[in-house]
Every structure is written in C-alpha cells, then in structure tokens.
Write an enzyme that holds these catalytic residues in place. Structure first.
Site, PDB file in Angstrom:
ATOM      1  N   ASP A 233       0.814  -1.208   0.000  1.00 33.21           N
ATOM      2  CA  ASP A 233       0.000   0.000   0.000  1.00 33.21           C
ATOM      3  C   ASP A 233       0.852   1.264   0.000  1.00 33.21           C
ATOM      4  O   ASP A 233       1.923   1.311   0.621  1.00 33.21           O
ATOM      5  CB  ASP A 233      -0.882  -0.019   1.260  1.00 33.21           C
ATOM      6  N   GLU A 263       1.300  -0.485  -5.110  1.00 34.46           N
ATOM      7  CA  GLU A 263       0.381   0.601  -5.450  1.00 34.46           C
ATOM      8  C   GLU A 263       1.180   1.908  -5.475  1.00 34.46           C
ATOM      9  O   GLU A 263       1.469   2.488  -4.432  1.00 34.46           O
ATOM     10  CB  GLU A 263      -0.750   0.709  -4.427  1.00 34.46           C
TER      11      GLU A 263
END
Length: 340
Positions: A233, A263
């Site tokens: 993340d 990400e």
C-alpha cells in the site's frame, strides 16, 4: 501465465470476509480466478470498524484482545489461516495487503520536538520548532511482547498529524525531530513538495532498527500465513531505498518466487516507470493510467476511440510487470480516488 486476481473485499463490506471466502472459494475457482487479494489482516486502531489501513499492530492477525476485541473486521487469525489454506488447496494464490507507511492508535504519549509544515508544500516549515506531547509510543500491552519485543517510539517516526501543547490539541502535519533527521526523506514522491507524510504516525525508514524489525516481521508473517505474495500500500510515501532493501531481503532470504505488487498511484505511465526503474524490477505495479482510460471510455461510450485505450499506460510501457484493473476500494464512491 496471465492470471486473474479477485480483490475479495470492498470499502463498505460488513466484515467476516475469511469465512465468506471459504464458502465461495470453489465457485471462484470454477470462474477461473487464479489469485485472491485479501484486505489487511492486522489489528486496526478502530478495531472492527477499521478496514485495515489504520494499522495498529502488525503481529496481531486477530489473536489478541486489543482495540476493542480479538477479531479484526474480517475475522480471527484462525479463520484467516483457514481461508489461505482453502485457497491454496484449490490452486488459488493468496496475496496479502500490507500497510507499512504508518501506525495509528499509539499506547502512550511522549514529549517530543516537532516543526509544523505547510500541508500544500511539506518543504515549507512554519514558525519555529516547538515541544509537544504526542502519541508516538506503541507497546502493544494486549500482545505482551509475544512474537516481538520491539517498542515503537518517536525515533521510529518521521511525522505526525496531532500533537498536544498546553492542554490544547493541535492538528496539522508536523515533522518529528529524531536522531535520523529534521527533514523528510527525499526518496519518495515529490507531490506537495515531499510526499513522505500520509497519515497517522509516519514510519521513519531511515532508522536501521525499524528496518530490521520489518525484516523480522515479514519473515514471521510468511512463516505464519504461507501467503504467496503481497500487495503493498501507498508506495508514493515510502522510501524506495528501503523498499529495495526490504524486497531484496524477501526474495533472497525468504522466497525467490514471492509475488510483490505495488500501489504507486500516478496518472501517467512515465511516472510509474520512473519508480519501477528505481526498484530494479523487484515488483509489479498497478496500472492506474489504464484505469483512468477505462473510466473515460465508460463516459464517452461509442464516441471513445478504442485504439487509444492503451495510450500512456503502464501496460504499454512495461506489459510484463503491469497489473490491470478497472476499479478498486479506493475508487468507490466517497473514497479518496473516486473518479467521479
């Protein structure tokens, strides 16, 4: 092989996901799903109300009575491990969502020195440094040092968003003064001048004790869960120097075939490619530009020129390391990356 990953959660899901997956796993296998992306399994600051991104204790997978109870929003540790085992028995790989950037819900306050920054330009420091009280010490009393005795304190964090002075709560973005620097790390995205800070207590990846603890933790996590890979993340906010060292450790000391998906949310493929090149091919990246092209096509309908669907996408730049998607939890209604 070009597999198909299912994101088996969304932002407004009521919970109990591990058991739900077990019930639907054979159906998903029959549909042709080859991998499942599970939400963060770690205990949250907001307990069962948290979605996993308000991460509190990386070692608590729904095992300890912390933050209001034992289970997470998605279930207990035992249920999580059962879901992983069921998927793998059916030939479905499991990718865990991992949140490294920040911690929330500290157990104790510390007296620290901070410097407030301009939220629109984090390189601009406002006024002078000042002393405050801030919740930056994580002792995890509910876990009582099982699995790790590491205590996170203000030396482990680079910034924070809430401090207290003279019995007053002050909100903003504050650079924490620690022995690793009075400035943000430069090896992050440069949005808002410097995008080191995102939320909560921002992890200081220049601290070697933090780096070692995260290596020890990932070894424990892999041995405990047997997952096949990670979705990482918020990589715009994490030092790419740390990421290279950490992922290299995983691939050399834990599992050379471990799948890592990052990400790094940018609307232009060139920016994603710049980050990817710094990472020396250690991970795959979500293709956010293709997501935006899909969205534009959905609005324009028959007027959209489909020959342009791959224009300035990471798939076009680097197809081997690109992971395509149409929507995810961040692009749902009312969420941070909602397209419209």
């Amino acid at each position: 092989m070009n597999g198909v990953i299912i994101q088996f959660f969304h932002w407004y899901h009521p919970g109990n996901i591990w058991n739900e997956f077990i019930e639907k796993s054979e159906y998903l296998r029959d549909l042709g799903i080859t991998a499942v992306w599970f939400p963060p399994a770690t205990k949250c600051d907001f307990g069962k109300e948290g979605r996993g991104y308000d991460v509190y204790d990386l070692y608590d997978l729904g095992e300890f009575d912390q933050k209001g109870g034992i289970p997470t929003r998605y279930g207990t540790k035992e249920e999580y491990l059962n879901a992983i085992q069921k998927a793998q028995e059916l030939g479905i790989s499991v990718y865990a969502d991992i949140v490294l950037n920040h911690r929330m819900g500290a157990d104790e306050a510390e007296e620290i020195t901070v410097h407030k920054v301009n939220e629109e330009n984090r390189q601009e420091y406002l006024g002078e440094p000042f002393n405050v009280s801030a919740f930056t010490k994580f002792t995890f009393p509910g876990r009582n040092k099982k699995y790790s005795e590491f205590v996170w304190d203000h030396q482990c964090f680079s910034g924070i968003d809430i401090v207290h002075k003279d019995n007053e709560e002050i909100k903003g973005i504050f650079k924490i003064y620690n022995e690793y620097g009075t400035d943000w790390t430069d090896s992050v995205s440069h949005q808002f001048g410097n995008y080191d800070y995102l939320m909560g207590a921002d992890v200081e990846f220049r601290n070697p004790y933090v780096v070692q603890e995260l290596k020890d933790w990932i070894k424990w996590y892999h041995e405990t869960t047997k997952v096949d890979g990670f979705r990482l993340d918020a990589l715009k906010h994490i030092s790419h120097e740390f990421l290279k060292e950490w992922i290299t450790y995983i691939k050399t000391e834990i599992d050379p075939d471990f799948f890592v998906l990052g990400e790094f949310w940018k609307d232009g493929a060139g920016k994603i490619s710049d980050f990817f090149n710094k990472m020396d091919g250690l991970l795959c990246c979500f293709d956010a530009p293709l997501h935006y092209n899909f969205f534009t096509a959905s609005k324009e309908g028959k007027n959209y020129d489909l020959t342009q669907i791959l224009h300035d996408t990471f798939l076009d730049h680097n197809p081997v390391y690109s992971v395509s998607f149409v929507e995810n939890h961040d692009t749902q209604k009312l969420q941070a990356l909602e397209s419209a």
